[in-house]
Design an enzyme around this catalytic site. Sequence first.
Site, short mmCIF file in Angstrom:
data_model
loop_
_atom_site.label_atom_id
_atom_site.label_comp_id
_atom_site.label_asym_id
_atom_site.label_seq_id
_atom_site.Cartn_x
_atom_site.Cartn_y
_atom_site.Cartn_z
N ARG A 27 0.83 -1.20 0.00
CA ARG A 27 0.00 0.00 0.00
C ARG A 27 0.87 1.26 0.00
O ARG A 27 0.55 2.25 -0.63
CB ARG A 27 -0.90 -0.01 1.25
N SER A 44 -2.75 -16.06 5.33
CA SER A 44 -3.64 -15.15 6.04
C SER A 44 -4.77 -15.86 6.79
O SER A 44 -5.94 -15.58 6.57
CB SER A 44 -4.24 -14.17 5.02
N CYS A 48 -5.34 -19.22 15.92
CA CYS A 48 -6.01 -19.05 17.21
C CYS A 48 -7.39 -19.71 17.21
O CYS A 48 -7.93 -20.05 18.26
CB CYS A 48 -6.15 -17.57 17.55
N VAL A 85 11.33 -21.47 0.93
CA VAL A 85 12.67 -20.89 0.84
C VAL A 85 13.59 -21.79 1.66
O VAL A 85 13.34 -22.03 2.85
CB VAL A 85 12.70 -19.44 1.37
#
Length: 453
Positions: A27, A44, A48, A85
């Site tokens: 952004r 994303s 929890c 990675v």
Amino acid sequence: MVLGGKMKIIIIGGVAAGMSAAAKASRLNKEAELVIYEKTEVVSWGACGLPYYVGNFFESPNNMIARPVEKFIEAGMNIKIKHEVIAIDVDKKEVTVKNLVTGETFIDNYDKLMVATGAHAIMPPIKNLSTKGVYTLKDYTDGIILKEEMLKDENQDIVIVGAGYIGLEVAEAAKHLGKRSVRIIQLGDRVLLESFDKEITDVMEEEIRTHEGVELHLEEIVQEIVEENGKVVKVKTNKGEYPADIVVVSTGVRPNTAFLKETGIEMLGNGALVIDNHGRTSIDSIYSAGDCATVPHLVRKENVYIPLATTANKIGRIVGENLAGVETEFQGTLGSAAVKVMDVEAGRTGITESEAIKMGINYKTVFIKDKNQTNYYPGREDIFVKLIYDADTRVLLGGQIAGKKGAVLRVDSLATAIYAKLTVDEIGMMDFCYAPPFARTWDVMNVAGNVAK
Ligand code: FAD
């Protein structure tokens, strides 16, 4: 503010810390090229929610996903899922990436890099831990598998190894599913040993023990998983043997940073990357946040390892700003956290008494039992407050609250008080809100502040 500047940013890990950074950086700097490498298929999402998903408090695992990967890609975010990675060359500023679908590896270059690889469940030295029926609850797929097993009627005896936040939440999940026995086995002499003091864990333990079919074993070591026909049937400890259809190991987490060992990047003993308030590691142009990194502690004035979603999101965002060129700083953590087990909830913020002792400071404490609200409105319950404060200045350093109703969110007021360096005397007179269903005219926090000598 929108910044310019062509640069290549690579983020490793696409959950709380990584995606918070990615959202902010993209952004703020629309010219930067940003790539996120995530080794699983989901980004994303909120771990929890896992205990509540497993306990069937809600049905679809999609509820834990804040935004599906397709939506990010549609919005122009360059996310490479199923890409791991495997190495970093800090001199050449390049990463080696393995495409987990094709098996191919390739090199990618960065100007700035963020390591947001999270943590993995610690597997303690228990014999036969790889037996079928033994699970952890950390990743998205862990949740899917554990729930599938928990929902099976034949699985009735549940053993949980470790009584930290996750262990206790899994106990509640198993109880919610009506399992015949839920046994929590804890090496230490209290539940939530690292995060709460004894006065508060006593309250939690008393609550746990009132539930039929729930057994709490303290100071006991699980030594062996006993299998029959390739599946767990029992656990053996130093004190006995217990039936088990499912064993959930929840003995803490360790940062996913083993692939960085050769880089010389500064780490704590457990592998957590040491970062400053900007999220910078010891190596130029490499940032980190979340469960793979330390957090600067506001009261302890040192870098600590407290892996929580709250800080992963906040420092993730700070890293995003710094990646884009805005030099913002994280104000520091208070380790504020909350937990609910069956009908009791507890929250903590700042330092515990154990931490005050380790810090060698001149402190005092107060512990009170009071009521959460007026007697004439239904739902009155006991509520317990412990405050830790500086014996000389009377400034609040830590607070813990437990109870059946209204305990946890009160802790947020204590967090604000610690941040603002308020004294216990000021808390005693603080204008906390009052109406019969919520509090008494003198709220329990006022009382605690006033009782503090
Ligand atoms: P993660 O969420 O672990 O994400 C890291 C990502 O990096 C993973 O998707 C992983 O696949 C990826 N990755 C790792 N290595 C590589 C690599 N080499 N290449 C590419 N990708 C890689 N916190 C709270 O504050 N409150 C709660 O109530 C709470 N409850 C929880 C309950 C459970 C059961 C669990 C497991 C955790 C809970 N937490 C809670 C903690 C919280 O979920 C974590 O702090 C948070 O997810 C950390 O986010 P992260 O982005 O640092 O790491």
